[in-house]
Motif scaffolding. Sequence first.
Motif, PDB file in Angstrom:
ATOM      1  N   LYS A 569       0.844  -1.195   0.000  1.00  0.00           N
ATOM      2  CA  LYS A 569       0.000   0.000   0.000  1.00  0.00           C
ATOM      3  C   LYS A 569       0.882   1.249   0.000  1.00  0.00           C
ATOM      4  CE  LYS A 569      -3.695  -2.358   2.539  1.00  0.00           C
ATOM      5  NZ  LYS A 569      -4.537  -2.353   3.750  1.00  0.00           N
ATOM      6  N   PRO A 570       0.301   2.424  -0.336  1.00  0.00           N
ATOM      7  CA  PRO A 570       1.102   3.652  -0.377  1.00  0.00           C
ATOM      8  C   PRO A 570       1.732   3.968   0.973  1.00  0.00           C
ATOM      9  CG  PRO A 570      -0.998   3.962  -1.503  1.00  0.00           C
ATOM     10  CD  PRO A 570      -1.070   2.626  -0.826  1.00  0.00           C
ATOM     11  N   ALA A 571       3.004   4.273   0.967  1.00  0.00           N
ATOM     12  CA  ALA A 571       3.746   4.687   2.151  1.00  0.00           C
ATOM     13  C   ALA A 571       4.753   5.741   1.709  1.00  0.00           C
ATOM     14  CB  ALA A 571       4.452   3.500   2.809  1.00  0.00           C
ATOM     15  N   SER A 572       5.082   6.687   2.597  1.00  0.00           N
ATOM     16  CA  SER A 572       5.931   7.789   2.165  1.00  0.00           C
ATOM     17  C   SER A 572       6.814   8.272   3.314  1.00  0.00           C
ATOM     18  CB  SER A 572       5.076   8.959   1.648  1.00  0.00           C
ATOM     19  OG  SER A 572       4.286   9.498   2.696  1.00  0.00           O
ATOM     20  N   MET A 573       7.868   9.017   2.937  1.00  0.00           N
ATOM     21  CA  MET A 573       8.748   9.696   3.894  1.00  0.00           C
ATOM     22  C   MET A 573       8.988  11.105   3.354  1.00  0.00           C
ATOM     23  SD  MET A 573      12.462   8.599   5.472  1.00  0.00           S
ATOM     24  CE  MET A 573      13.391   8.901   3.988  1.00  0.00           C
ATOM     25  N   GLU A 574       8.514  12.094   4.095  1.00  0.00           N
ATOM     26  CA  GLU A 574       8.624  13.487   3.666  1.00  0.00           C
ATOM     27  C   GLU A 574       9.579  14.236   4.596  1.00  0.00           C
ATOM     28  OE1 GLU A 574       4.762  15.178   3.558  1.00  0.00           O
ATOM     29  OE2 GLU A 574       3.959  13.714   2.120  1.00  0.00           O
ATOM     30  N   ILE A 575      10.303  15.200   4.033  1.00  0.00           N
ATOM     31  CA  ILE A 575      11.245  16.015   4.807  1.00  0.00           C
ATOM     32  C   ILE A 575      10.816  17.475   4.696  1.00  0.00           C
ATOM     33  CG2 ILE A 575      13.645  16.695   5.096  1.00  0.00           C
ATOM     34  CD1 ILE A 575      14.470  14.112   3.785  1.00  0.00           C
ATOM     35  N   HIS A 576      10.525  18.088   5.843  1.00  0.00           N
ATOM     36  CA  HIS A 576      10.237  19.520   5.916  1.00  0.00           C
ATOM     37  C   HIS A 576      11.375  20.169   6.705  1.00  0.00           C
ATOM     38  CE1 HIS A 576       5.726  18.257   5.709  1.00  0.00           C
ATOM     39  NE2 HIS A 576       6.355  18.103   4.541  1.00  0.00           N
ATOM     40  N   THR A 577      11.948  21.224   6.198  1.00  0.00           N
ATOM     41  CA  THR A 577      13.111  21.819   6.868  1.00  0.00           C
ATOM     42  C   THR A 577      13.221  23.300   6.533  1.00  0.00           C
ATOM     43  OG1 THR A 577      15.506  21.630   7.170  1.00  0.00           O
ATOM     44  CG2 THR A 577      14.665  21.184   4.968  1.00  0.00           C
ATOM     45  N   ARG A 578      13.884  24.001   7.420  1.00  0.00           N
ATOM     46  CA  ARG A 578      14.253  25.404   7.176  1.00  0.00           C
ATOM     47  C   ARG A 578      15.657  25.585   7.715  1.00  0.00           C
ATOM     48  NH1 ARG A 578      10.112  29.839   8.944  1.00  0.00           N
ATOM     49  NH2 ARG A 578       9.011  28.833   7.200  1.00  0.00           N
ATOM     50  N   GLU A 579      16.536  26.056   6.874  1.00  0.00           N
ATOM     51  CA  GLU A 579      17.942  26.140   7.235  1.00  0.00           C
ATOM     52  C   GLU A 579      18.138  27.019   8.456  1.00  0.00           C
ATOM     53  OE1 GLU A 579      22.170  26.492   4.816  1.00  0.00           O
ATOM     54  OE2 GLU A 579      20.321  27.292   3.947  1.00  0.00           O
ATOM     55  N   THR A 580      18.946  26.559   9.397  1.00  0.00           N
ATOM     56  CA  THR A 580      19.302  27.176  10.685  1.00  0.00           C
ATOM     57  C   THR A 580      18.169  27.136  11.697  1.00  0.00           C
ATOM     58  OG1 THR A 580      18.626  29.464  10.195  1.00  0.00           O
ATOM     59  CG2 THR A 580      20.814  28.757   9.420  1.00  0.00           C
ATOM     60  N   GLU A 581      16.992  26.524  11.353  1.00  0.00           N
ATOM     61  CA  GLU A 581      15.877  26.547  12.293  1.00  0.00           C
ATOM     62  C   GLU A 581      15.419  25.159  12.727  1.00  0.00           C
ATOM     63  OE1 GLU A 581      12.622  28.934  11.098  1.00  0.00           O
ATOM     64  OE2 GLU A 581      13.836  30.689  10.587  1.00  0.00           O
ATOM     65  N   TYR A 582      15.077  24.280  11.801  1.00  0.00           N
ATOM     66  CA  TYR A 582      14.536  22.976  12.194  1.00  0.00           C
ATOM     67  C   TYR A 582      14.584  22.008  11.014  1.00  0.00           C
ATOM     68  CZ  TYR A 582      10.255  23.736   9.518  1.00  0.00           C
ATOM     69  OH  TYR A 582       9.370  23.910   8.502  1.00  0.00           O
ATOM     70  N   THR A 583      14.401  20.722  11.356  1.00  0.00           N
ATOM     71  CA  THR A 583      14.190  19.658  10.360  1.00  0.00           C
ATOM     72  C   THR A 583      13.100  18.740  10.900  1.00  0.00           C
ATOM     73  OG1 THR A 583      16.468  19.715   9.569  1.00  0.00           O
ATOM     74  CG2 THR A 583      15.195  17.720   9.101  1.00  0.00           C
ATOM     75  N   GLU A 584      12.136  18.407  10.050  1.00  0.00           N
ATOM     76  CA  GLU A 584      11.023  17.543  10.458  1.00  0.00           C
ATOM     77  C   GLU A 584      10.837  16.459   9.387  1.00  0.00           C
ATOM     78  OE1 GLU A 584       6.901  18.680  12.374  1.00  0.00           O
ATOM     79  OE2 GLU A 584       6.777  18.843  10.184  1.00  0.00           O
ATOM     80  N   ILE A 585      10.923  15.205   9.813  1.00  0.00           N
ATOM     81  CA  ILE A 585      10.750  14.076   8.896  1.00  0.00           C
ATOM     82  C   ILE A 585       9.475  13.336   9.287  1.00  0.00           C
ATOM     83  CG2 ILE A 585      11.751  11.952   8.005  1.00  0.00           C
ATOM     84  CD1 ILE A 585      14.473  13.017   8.625  1.00  0.00           C
ATOM     85  N   ILE A 586       8.599  13.122   8.312  1.00  0.00           N
ATOM     86  CA  ILE A 586       7.283  12.522   8.567  1.00  0.00           C
ATOM     87  C   ILE A 586       7.190  11.199   7.806  1.00  0.00           C
ATOM     88  CG2 ILE A 586       4.796  12.812   8.380  1.00  0.00           C
ATOM     89  CD1 ILE A 586       5.254  15.837   8.404  1.00  0.00           C
ATOM     90  N   LEU A 587       6.937  10.133   8.555  1.00  0.00           N
ATOM     91  CA  LEU A 587       6.679   8.814   7.963  1.00  0.00           C
ATOM     92  C   LEU A 587       5.177   8.564   7.973  1.00  0.00           C
ATOM     93  CD1 LEU A 587       9.392   6.510   9.603  1.00  0.00           C
ATOM     94  CD2 LEU A 587       9.476   7.660   7.401  1.00  0.00           C
ATOM     95  N   THR A 588       4.630   8.239   6.812  1.00  0.00           N
ATOM     96  CA  THR A 588       3.212   7.880   6.711  1.00  0.00           C
ATOM     97  C   THR A 588       3.139   6.431   6.251  1.00  0.00           C
ATOM     98  OG1 THR A 588       2.653  10.154   6.114  1.00  0.00           O
ATOM     99  CG2 THR A 588       0.999   8.449   5.677  1.00  0.00           C
ATOM    100  N   LEU A 589       2.671   5.533   7.153  1.00  0.00           N
ATOM    101  CA  LEU A 589       2.707   4.092   6.901  1.00  0.00           C
ATOM    102  C   LEU A 589       1.322   3.490   7.046  1.00  0.00           C
ATOM    103  CD1 LEU A 589       5.826   3.272   9.112  1.00  0.00           C
ATOM    104  CD2 LEU A 589       5.801   3.828   6.686  1.00  0.00           C
ATOM    105  N   PRO A 590       1.003   2.416   6.307  1.00  0.00           N
ATOM    106  CA  PRO A 590      -0.272   1.706   6.512  1.00  0.00           C
ATOM    107  C   PRO A 590      -0.329   1.137   7.924  1.00  0.00           C
ATOM    108  CG  PRO A 590       0.783   1.035   4.465  1.00  0.00           C
ATOM    109  CD  PRO A 590       1.781   1.834   5.202  1.00  0.00           C
ATOM    110  N   ALA A 591      -1.493   1.230   8.531  1.00  0.00           N
ATOM    111  CA  ALA A 591      -1.670   0.751   9.909  1.00  0.00           C
ATOM    112  C   ALA A 591      -1.951  -0.743   9.899  1.00  0.00           C
ATOM    113  CB  ALA A 591      -2.801   1.510  10.592  1.00  0.00           C
ATOM    114  N   THR A 592      -0.925  -1.532  10.126  1.00  0.00           N
ATOM    115  CA  THR A 592      -1.075  -2.982  10.269  1.00  0.00           C
ATOM    116  C   THR A 592      -0.652  -3.375  11.674  1.00  0.00           C
ATOM    117  OG1 THR A 592       1.156  -3.322   9.412  1.00  0.00           O
ATOM    118  CG2 THR A 592      -0.639  -3.393   7.837  1.00  0.00           C
ATOM    119  N   ARG A 593      -1.355  -4.369  12.231  1.00  0.00           N
ATOM    120  CA  ARG A 593      -1.095  -4.763  13.609  1.00  0.00           C
ATOM    121  C   ARG A 593      -0.683  -6.209  13.668  1.00  0.00           C
ATOM    122  NH1 ARG A 593      -3.205  -0.638  16.725  1.00  0.00           N
ATOM    123  NH2 ARG A 593      -4.694   0.712  15.637  1.00  0.00           N
ATOM    124  N   GLU A 594      -0.120  -6.607  14.822  1.00  0.00           N
ATOM    125  CA  GLU A 594       0.311  -7.989  14.996  1.00  0.00           C
ATOM    126  C   GLU A 594      -0.902  -8.902  14.977  1.00  0.00           C
ATOM    127  OE1 GLU A 594       4.193  -8.508  17.564  1.00  0.00           O
ATOM    128  OE2 GLU A 594       2.706  -7.372  18.672  1.00  0.00           O
TER     129      GLU A 594
END
Length: 594
Positions: A569-594
Amino acid sequence: MRKHILIKRAKTHIKSLLNRTPLWMQLTVFMILVATVIAGYLISKDYTSTRNLTIENQLDTTEKILNLELENLDTYLMELANFCIQPYYDSRFTRIVEQNAPLNADQISYAKQQMFYYYYTRNDIHDYELYLLHQDLSIGRTSGQQHIIARKSAPEGVWEALAECEASPMNHSICPSDSTNLIYYHSLFQVKGKVSQAIVRLELDDTYAGQLLENHATHGEIVFFLNDRGEIIFCNRSELSASGEELLQALSHRETNRNGYETIDLSGRTYLLVESESKSSGIRLLSLTPLSYIDSQIGQLQKSVLLSGIVVWLLTVVLIYMLLRLLTIPLRTLSAQMQKTGEGDFRSRVDVEGSIEIRKLSESFNSMVAHIDQLIRRTYVAELSEKDARLAALEAQLNPHFLYNTLQAISTEALVNDQPQIHRMITSLASNLRYTIKSDTLVPLKREMSYVNDYIFLQKIRMDEALEFHSDIDPATEDCLIPKISIQTLVENSIIHGKSDKADAITVTVSSQYSDSTVIITVRDNGCGIAPEQLEKLYADFDLQKNTGKNGGIGLANLHSRIGILYDKPASMEIHTRETEYTEIILTLPATRE
């Protein structure tokens, strides 16, 4: 006259011998001869019948396998043909192919772009080239090139292949190569007049060849196939494919057995020939099975039949033995010993006398039992060697557990000596080691966070106040499965690459939330951020990892590639950042359980 005298003397001698021989001996000799002839005839007939039946079954099974493999090959070739004519599904590309005037830079760029897209829709192609006849222009990628290029030259052998495509009802040509890869050509032409406009050349990987090798890797079978021109395209015996003339000459001298099957002689051995031909492509798939393999397959049956014949013969002798008291005792002794051997006693030997035949039979029996006992001993030693090898492999697997147990022992010693900080450090390190050596691919989020917490604890020992860590985990996501060592990779990336030389400390925050059957994991730091050109290169590395399959190393590119592999299924890794201020990495994954 002299011949007549010799015959008369022979008859006189035989009569004299019979007159001096007891009747029981004459009857014994006669009945044994009759029994031997009957048993030999039955054994020979049974063996011949069994051998013919085995060959028939081998032929039938091999033919079915070849037909299925040929169907798969025809289907595969049809898929390749559909792939080759993809340019005609694009009207702009079609005009480029059919254009007589020289192509401009924009047209060439568009053709290269489309070829790039086509190339990466399949993973079984090494080389992909489109040769435009009107332009004398070749567009594509070969194994020696990294990108789709356009060059003013015809690929080697393209004109011969074009002639073969035009002569083929399927408009294709399959040619041999120096490796197990297949070279496939397909012509593109206008429907009106069937005038060739271009030709596509593909060099395929060894997927089909590898499947043939896997299906025919036993008992010395030779498998190969010929194209519609009778050329050897593939042979699983490299020494034969290198000298194809020997194989083709052997095929031309095939012989038909009286039972209907065909054989050929090759390299001093006789092979059973099975052939299957495609009606659509004209490709012939052939299998050569050594007749010696057939004989070895029925070898055990032959022994059983031979033993049955001997038993019949012995029973006949026993009947005579009952009539002739002289032979009764030795045969009974021999029979008792055979019974003991059948129950597993291969150490005892029998020594009976009474006649030359009984004596020889006794010696043969002892020799057979000794041989069987020797084979059993060899088999037993081989089994012991195999068990020793398995134990050695198991011991090799225990080394990581030995290291983990040693760390646990050290942590216990630290606790006994009132060193709780050292105890906690070693316990965390041991926990991380245990987590990493497990072979799980997906783990619950709460287990990954436990691993991250141990990692942060060890980092804070080193960095002290220079590192702050916060987590906000939604309880609804704790049981969701995520890639192993994924959050830790992002946290480690923030610590290593996010900390600025100008700032005294860095704060890393991990959060998760459940939204619309997906798990959203965010790792944020207040570090130095990522420059735009560096971020662009990072995304380019992501694409390179995804397209080339280079998953080596650890880091963001590796994690991006793993996510693409692990999830349908669709899954992604996005990077949001601003130089000298912050970095934010977002993982969006299908919700599967044990």
